[in-house]
Design a protein around this motif. Structure first.
Motif, PDB file in Angstrom:
ATOM      1  N   ILE A   1      -4.846  15.710  -9.456  1.00  0.00           N
ATOM      2  CA  ILE A   1      -3.550  15.630  -8.777  1.00  0.00           C
ATOM      3  C   ILE A   1      -2.664  16.743  -9.316  1.00  0.00           C
ATOM      4  CG2 ILE A   1      -1.540  14.201  -8.296  1.00  0.00           C
ATOM      5  CD1 ILE A   1      -3.381  11.743  -8.727  1.00  0.00           C
ATOM      6  N   ILE A   2      -2.319  17.701  -8.468  1.00  0.00           N
ATOM      7  CA  ILE A   2      -1.574  18.877  -8.909  1.00  0.00           C
ATOM      8  C   ILE A   2      -0.139  18.894  -8.409  1.00  0.00           C
ATOM      9  CG2 ILE A   2      -3.637  20.300  -9.217  1.00  0.00           C
ATOM     10  CD1 ILE A   2      -3.097  21.541  -6.494  1.00  0.00           C
ATOM     11  N   SER A   3       0.196  18.003  -7.501  1.00  0.00           N
ATOM     12  CA  SER A   3       1.568  17.894  -7.023  1.00  0.00           C
ATOM     13  C   SER A   3       1.801  16.468  -6.562  1.00  0.00           C
ATOM     14  CB  SER A   3       1.825  18.869  -5.877  1.00  0.00           C
ATOM     15  OG  SER A   3       3.153  18.760  -5.407  1.00  0.00           O
ATOM     16  N   GLU A   4       2.992  15.958  -6.849  1.00  0.00           N
ATOM     17  CA  GLU A   4       3.275  14.552  -6.556  1.00  0.00           C
ATOM     18  C   GLU A   4       4.771  14.368  -6.383  1.00  0.00           C
ATOM     19  OE1 GLU A   4       2.098  12.051  -9.781  1.00  0.00           O
ATOM     20  OE2 GLU A   4       2.116  10.220  -8.563  1.00  0.00           O
ATOM     21  N   THR A   5       5.188  13.657  -5.356  1.00  0.00           N
ATOM     22  CA  THR A   5       6.612  13.382  -5.196  1.00  0.00           C
ATOM     23  C   THR A   5       7.080  12.432  -6.291  1.00  0.00           C
ATOM     24  OG1 THR A   5       6.133  11.604  -3.622  1.00  0.00           O
ATOM     25  CG2 THR A   5       6.601  13.785  -2.718  1.00  0.00           C
ATOM     26  N   ASN A   6       8.362  12.446  -6.547  1.00  0.00           N
ATOM     27  CA  ASN A   6       8.914  11.627  -7.627  1.00  0.00           C
ATOM     28  C   ASN A   6       8.957  10.142  -7.289  1.00  0.00           C
ATOM     29  OD1 ASN A   6       9.375  13.805  -9.377  1.00  0.00           O
ATOM     30  ND2 ASN A   6      11.275  14.314  -8.309  1.00  0.00           N
ATOM     31  N   GLY A   7       8.688   9.804  -6.058  1.00  0.00           N
ATOM     32  CA  GLY A   7       8.678   8.413  -5.632  1.00  0.00           C
ATOM     33  C   GLY A   7       8.282   8.338  -4.180  1.00  0.00           C
ATOM     34  N   PRO A   8       8.353   7.144  -3.594  1.00  0.00           N
ATOM     35  CA  PRO A   8       7.960   6.985  -2.198  1.00  0.00           C
ATOM     36  C   PRO A   8       8.835   7.810  -1.250  1.00  0.00           C
ATOM     37  CG  PRO A   8       8.050   4.857  -3.297  1.00  0.00           C
ATOM     38  CD  PRO A   8       8.674   5.854  -4.238  1.00  0.00           C
ATOM     39  N   VAL A   9       8.204   8.343  -0.231  1.00  0.00           N
ATOM     40  CA  VAL A   9       8.868   9.108   0.830  1.00  0.00           C
ATOM     41  C   VAL A   9       8.958   8.219   2.063  1.00  0.00           C
ATOM     42  CG1 VAL A   9       8.684  11.122   2.344  1.00  0.00           C
ATOM     43  CG2 VAL A   9       8.019  11.295  -0.068  1.00  0.00           C
ATOM     44  N   ASP A  10      10.153   8.124   2.646  1.00  0.00           N
ATOM     45  CA  ASP A  10      10.322   7.302   3.844  1.00  0.00           C
ATOM     46  C   ASP A  10       9.623   7.944   5.040  1.00  0.00           C
ATOM     47  OD1 ASP A  10      11.798   5.411   2.476  1.00  0.00           O
ATOM     48  OD2 ASP A  10      13.735   6.300   3.004  1.00  0.00           O
ATOM     49  N   PRO A  11       8.993   7.144   5.891  1.00  0.00           N
ATOM     50  CA  PRO A  11       8.210   7.685   7.004  1.00  0.00           C
ATOM     51  C   PRO A  11       9.073   8.083   8.199  1.00  0.00           C
ATOM     52  CG  PRO A  11       8.134   5.299   7.043  1.00  0.00           C
ATOM     53  CD  PRO A  11       8.933   5.670   5.822  1.00  0.00           C
ATOM     54  N   LEU A  12       8.649   9.139   8.885  1.00  0.00           N
ATOM     55  CA  LEU A  12       9.291   9.595  10.122  1.00  0.00           C
ATOM     56  C   LEU A  12       8.222   9.674  11.214  1.00  0.00           C
ATOM     57  CD1 LEU A  12      11.497  12.510   8.724  1.00  0.00           C
ATOM     58  CD2 LEU A  12      12.247  10.188   9.285  1.00  0.00           C
ATOM     59  N   PRO A  13       8.074   8.641  12.032  1.00  0.00           N
ATOM     60  CA  PRO A  13       7.034   8.675  13.065  1.00  0.00           C
ATOM     61  C   PRO A  13       7.239   9.788  14.088  1.00  0.00           C
ATOM     62  CG  PRO A  13       7.872   6.440  12.759  1.00  0.00           C
ATOM     63  CD  PRO A  13       8.762   7.344  11.978  1.00  0.00           C
ATOM     64  N   TRP A  14       8.479  10.041  14.482  1.00  0.00           N
ATOM     65  CA  TRP A  14       8.765  11.085  15.467  1.00  0.00           C
ATOM     66  C   TRP A  14       9.067  12.377  14.732  1.00  0.00           C
ATOM     67  CZ3 TRP A  14       7.007   9.740  19.891  1.00  0.00           C
ATOM     68  CH2 TRP A  14       7.033   8.399  20.298  1.00  0.00           C
ATOM     69  N   ASN A  15       8.289  13.420  15.033  1.00  0.00           N
ATOM     70  CA  ASN A  15       8.337  14.633  14.236  1.00  0.00           C
ATOM     71  C   ASN A  15       9.610  15.442  14.492  1.00  0.00           C
ATOM     72  OD1 ASN A  15       7.366  17.725  13.733  1.00  0.00           O
ATOM     73  ND2 ASN A  15       6.453  16.252  12.313  1.00  0.00           N
ATOM     74  N   GLN A  16      10.184  15.936  13.396  1.00  0.00           N
ATOM     75  CA  GLN A  16      11.438  16.666  13.490  1.00  0.00           C
ATOM     76  C   GLN A  16      11.259  18.186  13.569  1.00  0.00           C
ATOM     77  OE1 GLN A  16      14.303  14.681  13.967  1.00  0.00           O
ATOM     78  NE2 GLN A  16      12.546  13.298  14.156  1.00  0.00           N
ATOM     79  N   PHE A  17      10.014  18.682  13.514  1.00  0.00           N
ATOM     80  CA  PHE A  17       9.755  20.095  13.769  1.00  0.00           C
ATOM     81  C   PHE A  17       9.450  20.363  15.240  1.00  0.00           C
ATOM     82  CE2 PHE A  17       8.801  20.137   9.155  1.00  0.00           C
ATOM     83  CZ  PHE A  17       9.597  21.196   8.774  1.00  0.00           C
ATOM     84  N   VAL A  18       8.917  19.374  15.932  1.00  0.00           N
ATOM     85  CA  VAL A  18       8.545  19.524  17.343  1.00  0.00           C
ATOM     86  C   VAL A  18       9.783  19.290  18.203  1.00  0.00           C
ATOM     87  CG1 VAL A  18       7.089  18.626  19.192  1.00  0.00           C
ATOM     88  CG2 VAL A  18       6.182  18.807  16.863  1.00  0.00           C
ATOM     89  N   ALA A  19      10.094  20.262  19.047  1.00  0.00           N
ATOM     90  CA  ALA A  19      11.352  20.237  19.798  1.00  0.00           C
ATOM     91  C   ALA A  19      11.509  18.970  20.632  1.00  0.00           C
ATOM     92  CB  ALA A  19      11.440  21.478  20.690  1.00  0.00           C
ATOM     93  N   GLU A  20      10.428  18.516  21.251  1.00  0.00           N
ATOM     94  CA  GLU A  20      10.523  17.375  22.162  1.00  0.00           C
ATOM     95  C   GLU A  20      10.892  16.079  21.458  1.00  0.00           C
ATOM     96  OE1 GLU A  20       8.121  20.540  23.939  1.00  0.00           O
ATOM     97  OE2 GLU A  20       8.052  19.503  22.006  1.00  0.00           O
ATOM     98  N   THR A  21      10.684  15.985  20.150  1.00  0.00           N
ATOM     99  CA  THR A  21      10.957  14.725  19.448  1.00  0.00           C
ATOM    100  C   THR A  21      12.011  14.867  18.353  1.00  0.00           C
ATOM    101  OG1 THR A  21       9.011  15.146  18.041  1.00  0.00           O
ATOM    102  CG2 THR A  21       8.713  13.689  19.942  1.00  0.00           C
ATOM    103  N   GLN A  22      12.644  16.023  18.260  1.00  0.00           N
ATOM    104  CA  GLN A  22      13.709  16.185  17.269  1.00  0.00           C
ATOM    105  C   GLN A  22      14.847  15.206  17.563  1.00  0.00           C
ATOM    106  OE1 GLN A  22      14.832  20.311  17.341  1.00  0.00           O
ATOM    107  NE2 GLN A  22      13.146  20.946  16.012  1.00  0.00           N
ATOM    108  N   GLY A  23      15.291  14.530  16.530  1.00  0.00           N
ATOM    109  CA  GLY A  23      16.410  13.607  16.680  1.00  0.00           C
ATOM    110  C   GLY A  23      16.024  12.183  17.035  1.00  0.00           C
ATOM    111  N   TYR A  24      14.755  11.993  17.386  1.00  0.00           N
ATOM    112  CA  TYR A  24      14.330  10.638  17.753  1.00  0.00           C
ATOM    113  C   TYR A  24      13.968   9.829  16.515  1.00  0.00           C
ATOM    114  CZ  TYR A  24      14.265  11.592  22.752  1.00  0.00           C
ATOM    115  OH  TYR A  24      14.644  11.889  24.040  1.00  0.00           O
ATOM    116  N   THR A  25      14.155   8.531  16.624  1.00  0.00           N
ATOM    117  CA  THR A  25      13.793   7.616  15.552  1.00  0.00           C
ATOM    118  C   THR A  25      13.219   6.346  16.157  1.00  0.00           C
ATOM    119  OG1 THR A  25      14.584   6.585  13.505  1.00  0.00           O
ATOM    120  CG2 THR A  25      16.047   6.473  15.413  1.00  0.00           C
ATOM    121  N   CYS A  26      12.782   5.440  15.297  1.00  0.00           N
ATOM    122  CA  CYS A  26      12.190   4.167  15.717  1.00  0.00           C
ATOM    123  C   CYS A  26      12.705   3.082  14.796  1.00  0.00           C
ATOM    124  CB  CYS A  26      10.661   4.259  15.642  1.00  0.00           C
ATOM    125  SG  CYS A  26       9.801   2.673  15.818  1.00  0.00           S
TER     126      CYS A  26
END
Length: 449
Positions: free
Chosen positions: A408-433
């Motif tokens: 293991i060479i890299s690890e976040t400091n704790g849990p990361v909250d999930p984002l089902p709708w991707n924020q890099f893809v233009a069609e789904t930016q800003g969407y949430t669930c």
């Protein structure tokens, strides 16, 4: 934020043949209705499909639906093993609501229509109260209409491409922002900016690569090539030739292939002299079990991004690995989808118990609502179920060692909250669930003003 740390040794495993790790436990016809080591199978019976599932006698029936044959058996058999381990542990500790859990195992056979057929069988004939299953997004997409039609419940234990948020699925693997995106970020910072994308030809790799290309464009990276193979194909030589031509001085290969194609790819990559010092491969579907099957010699020095590795150092992981090996053999390894499957059974149990009364194993709406906020001290660290039906999880990058495990060479400091709708893809930016947002016409996908 990530923290980096040096090489360490942990939980070495002995050698074993691939055949031992993927022996099919299904009986003739592709179905194994044994419940664990000793429990008898329940009699399948017909029922009104609109009726709620019901425990039978002293057992609560659950479905386990994975590929025990075909190209995906290399990965999915071990997930079945982990699922059954969790069920055995619960049964050994008194069961659930005073009853024993009886798993009914079905073989999806690496065939997506078969997955849908078996899901219907488990719900309609076996009257299971929940199903744990699927690996590929193609299989999940095939069964999704069944679960929505029946208003039933699936726990899906594998990282995936996101862009989905179903009321009827709980996703215990990684969303893209918990695996794919951190992997790309790490590669840009540590390995280079020119990326060649290779994947199997179905929904997960194509959607994942759409996300990767959007992220690279946003972060200053370059996609120099993109290729796909039919799932199970071993015709990788043309792709390797294209990689060499597109990256004559070396560069990053991002791998979203699944199943047996990986064996041919890494074998021929090594044979062509495209070694990890100049052509590092980042995989998101290769874990300890696949490393063991492909061979450490072909994979040492390459990388993978997951939430869990067998080398995680924690009391919970030590107990998990010990229990798994005690049941299945000291040479066996654990991996991320296996841990996610183990989590699935345990948090479902907590959800049933939190719903409040003895009858609630069959009240899927009550169990669903009770799931929100449930926490579990998983082998890979604490997880929590969000109201978008995804888990908060730690993100890790691992380098494959010559013993077949991951440093293991890299690890976040704790849990990361999930984002089902991707924020890099233009069609789904800003969407949430958020399935508690009853004020929204579609709580599965909406934008707040």
């Amino acid at each position: 934020m990530t923290r980096q740390f040096g090489r360490r040794k942990f939980l070495l495993y002995g050698s074993a043949t691939l055949g031992t790790s993927i022996l099919l436990k299904a009986c003739a016809g592709g179905t194994d209705t044994t419940t664990s080591d000793a429990s008898p199978a329940a009699d399948a019976g017909s029922t009104d499909v609109a009726a709620a599932p019901s425990p039978s006698g002293d057992v609560i029936r659950v479905g386990v639906l994975h590929s025990l044959s075909g190209t995906m058996a290399i990965s999915e058999q071990s997930v079945v093993d982990s699922t059954l381990l969790a069920i055995d542990e619960i049964n050994a500790n008194g069961g659930l609501l005073g009853k024993q859990i009886q798993p009914i195992v079905e073989d999806g056979a690496s065939d997506w229509p078969t997955f849908a057929e078996k899901a219907r069988k488990l719900i309609d004939e076996d009257q299971v109260v929940v199903i744990f299953g699927c690996w590929t997004s193609a299989s999940r997409k095939a069964v999704l209409p069944v679960f929505e039609e029946k208003n039933h419940m699936l726990f899906y234990p594998v990282q995936y491409e996101g862009q989905e948020c179903s009321r009827n699925i709980f996703y215990t693997g990684a969303a893209p922002n918990q695996q794919i995106e951190p992997a790309v970020e790490w590669l840009l910072e540590n390995k280079g900016t020119d990326f060649y994308l290779v994947g199997s030809d179905y929904v997960f790799p194509r959607t994942a690569n759409t996300i990767i290309k959007a992220q690279l464009a946003d972060k200053g990276g370059t996609t120099v090539g993109e290729d796909y193979l039919p799932l199970g194909s071993t015709e990788v030589s043309p792709i390797i030739a294209k990689i060499r031509a597109a990256l004559p001085d070396g560069g990053v290969i991002f791998n979203t292939m699944n199943g047996d194609s990986n064996v041919a790819f890494f074998t021929q990559l090594r044979g062509a002299g495209l070694n990890p010092d100049r052509y590092p491969v980042m995989s998101v579907s290769i874990a300890e079990e696949e490393v063991k099957a492909i061979g450490e010699d072909f994979l040492t020095g390459h990388y993978a991004s997951w939430n869990y590795f067998m080398t995680v150092e924690s009391p919970e992981n030590e107990e998990f690995v010990s229990a798994f090996r005690s049941k299945y053999g000291e040479s066996r390894v654990t991996n991320d989808p296996m841990e996610a499957a183990y989590i699935s059974v345990n948090i479902w149990k907590q959800g049933v118990e939190a719903a409040g009364t003895e009858g609630t194993a069959t009240d899927l709406d009550a169990v669903r609502e009770a799931m929100y906020g449930i926490e579990f001290d998983a082998p890979g660290g604490p997880v929590q179920m969000n109201t978008n039906h995804h888990l908060s999880k730690t993100v890790r990058i691992g380098e494959i060692r010559d013993d077949g495990l991951f440093e293991i060479i890299s690890e976040t400091n704790g849990p990361v909250d999930p984002l089902p709708w991707n924020q890099f893809v233009a069609e789904t930016q800003g969407y949430t669930c958020d399935w508690t947002r009853t004020d929204k016409p579609d709580p599965g996908r909406f934008q707040d003003a």
